[in-house]
Scaffold this motif. Sequence first.
Motif, short mmCIF file in Angstrom:
data_model
loop_
_atom_site.label_atom_id
_atom_site.label_comp_id
_atom_site.label_asym_id
_atom_site.label_seq_id
_atom_site.Cartn_x
_atom_site.Cartn_y
_atom_site.Cartn_z
N LYS A 182 -5.81 -32.47 35.38
CA LYS A 182 -4.93 -32.74 36.52
C LYS A 182 -3.86 -31.66 36.63
O LYS A 182 -3.32 -31.20 35.61
N THR A 195 -11.25 -29.17 39.22
CA THR A 195 -10.69 -30.21 40.10
C THR A 195 -10.97 -29.95 41.58
O THR A 195 -10.47 -30.68 42.44
N GLU A 210 -9.11 -36.53 33.56
CA GLU A 210 -7.96 -36.50 34.47
C GLU A 210 -6.71 -36.03 33.74
O GLU A 210 -5.94 -35.21 34.25
#
Length: 792
Positions: free
Chosen positions: A331, A5, A327
């Motif tokens: 995340k 990320t 995601e």
Amino acid sequence: MAFVTANWNPLGEAFYRKIELYEMGWNLKDGLRECLVAAAPYGGPIALLKEPQRRSPSVRPQLEIYSSSGVAMASFPWKSGVVKQLGWTVCDDLLCIQEDGTVLIYDLFGNFKRHFSMGNEVGQSQVVEAKVFHSPYGTGVAIVTGASRFTLATNIDDLKLRRLPEVPGLQGAPTCWAVLTQDRQSKVLVATGADLFILDYTSPPGLSPQATSIVHMCVSFSYKYLALFTDSGHLWMGTANLKEKLSEVETKVRNPPKQMAWCRRPKSQQPSVVIMWDGHILVAGECKNTISYHLEGVSILVPELDGVRIINGTHHELLQEVPASCEEIFKIASMAPGALLLEAHKEYEKESQKADEYLREIKEQNLLGEAVKQCVEAAGHELEAETQKTLLRAASFGKCFLSNFPPEPFVSMCRDLRVLNAVRDYTVGIPLTHTQFKQMTVQVLIDRLVYRKLYPLAIEICRYLKTPEYQGVSRVLKHWACCKVQQKEEADEVIARAISLKLGEAAGISYSEIATKAYECGRTELAIKLLEFEPRSGEQVPLLLKMKRSQLALSKAIESGDTDLVYTVVTYLKNEMNRGDFFMTLRNQPVALSLYRQAQIGHLQSAVDEYNKAKNEFAAKATEEEMRLLRFQKKLEEEKGESLVGFSLHDTIRTLLAVGLHKHAEQLYKDFRVPDKRYWWLKLTALAEKEDWEEIEKFAKSKKSPIGYLPFVEICVKHHNKYEAKKYVSRVTPEQKVKAHLAVGDLEGAADAAIERRNDGEISTVLSRCSPSTDRALVERLNRAKATAAKK
């Protein structure tokens, strides 16, 4: 994995990431400065041309073609006119659009293929700007001239130029314009000031009142969405039909951008557009915030199905919205099933009991199947091999605790990723994402590898994916052989032996097609040697006749034992030779001579039979007494209230038509009120049996047919007269067009009709009639149309 990320940036409810695909292998002294650049979609090749007007007159500009990784594929000096635009076709051919309206087409390796013109009037006013676009019908070209006139060609392979109406009040070049493909039509969208014209005047809903002029526009990859940039720095996003506004963002930059491109994933709810100026780009979406990236040197944007590629002098990157599955898993602080399964697998590898805790938490929610699915899907969206492996291992770990999870998605993803990693390799340079790969299909990817002459890789992929031989390995080998026969530096004997050893008896390969290619290249002796490996005489003989090797063709036909084939050659010899040479040739071939004599006797017998038939037809003509008898029968029928005519009436009408007494037949048709459809069938059948094609044509034009015009096509084909059948194809209803074109053997016409109707069943029917070996371009076109129809 800890840095997955690190390059994510939030925008609204989504994240965006910029991934490096390659460090470019080319060595460009000035980068992309003062270059015309065109990059093909789906990870295609890149073409570079130094703008001629800025170079020294004594130095010819160099046209260079590279792979997406910067590996040189071709380079040659440009010797033609001033080029205004470069572009790529759907088949990876390079289009060079000159200012005089001439479009030159080159293959991937810089070999000239053909050229065409965008109209004679263009040469006087010259091309100011041009665009290359793709539609369901193929590759199109649009130009605007110095006289502010637009000309459009929707499909360069079936060139039909459309000169579009003038834009009211437009003087000189428009501030910006784009090509839209809507409702099976390609249109030009033109901006003049704050107004837009799509042939008719219109205005985008909700455009900022501060805007006085639209200075740039771009259409999405699917042609469904439109973005407009105004002189006030506002970015308007909406549907391409200008009926719905999706978003408007103030960028706080008033300078016109160099380029814009949509960056929207399929099925994504958030619209987003990438805007590029010198030195930086912005990503704008639904919210007021934007994402800014710095650029090194001159760059170009390449719109893709699921993102935007950014190419500069040193690097090649992919900017895209982070896929939902990625995601969910990566995340920070995510509690999605996939994220928990990934953590469980990590703890399992550490031999920690926390793995059991994570698994129990997923199982309690009954989401283990969903977790495996998320990991498999996320692996497909990742470009790093290590990240792919980590996700697939986690998915495999989760599958162990499921008894009914289907293995196909996992196995299919592993296969897809192995293929994708192979073609993404620097030496190949096709940076496809999994989404693009699924849209493109395996067959198109194999075609691209074959077109680049990467035959070993194409064969390995075909074998790995277990593609049927005639669609896979055999097709690749045939293309290799057709390329091999063009190598003029090698002797005929060497090439023929090499092809024979490589192909062997591979399924679905016709040596006659390879020999035809050799003959077209001027290598007749090589073609003859290759025909020796063709096991089917029916494939050998036509090409030998075409090459004027009639004696050899006759010998091959006799060896085959096929009398029809022998007679075909004999007929050809009779037409080509004088009478003396013809009989001298047959004297040396007793079998052919005997067959010829039998055929002559057969012709005489046929003449006698025709004479007898005509005599019988004349004797069978109905008399006036028979006509009165039928009318008397009708009178009795009316008096007694029961049918006394029945089927004999139809027989009589058919007989009258067959012997040419059309007036009598029509009188009966009117007197006895024979149904229109029945009478038309009787007359059409009778005329066809007589092969009276001229009368049939008059009959068809007499009035509108109650049975339609497909029967006219079918009955002409039934009597082996496709020439006459084609006259009625244009009059068939749209629902029957495909069937009519197929009946006369017109695959191109059938394909056009099926694509125009966007009928998946009709497209499949035409595909089933196509040969992958001889109708490659048509198969690709139909597959694209089928994919487009399915998507819509």
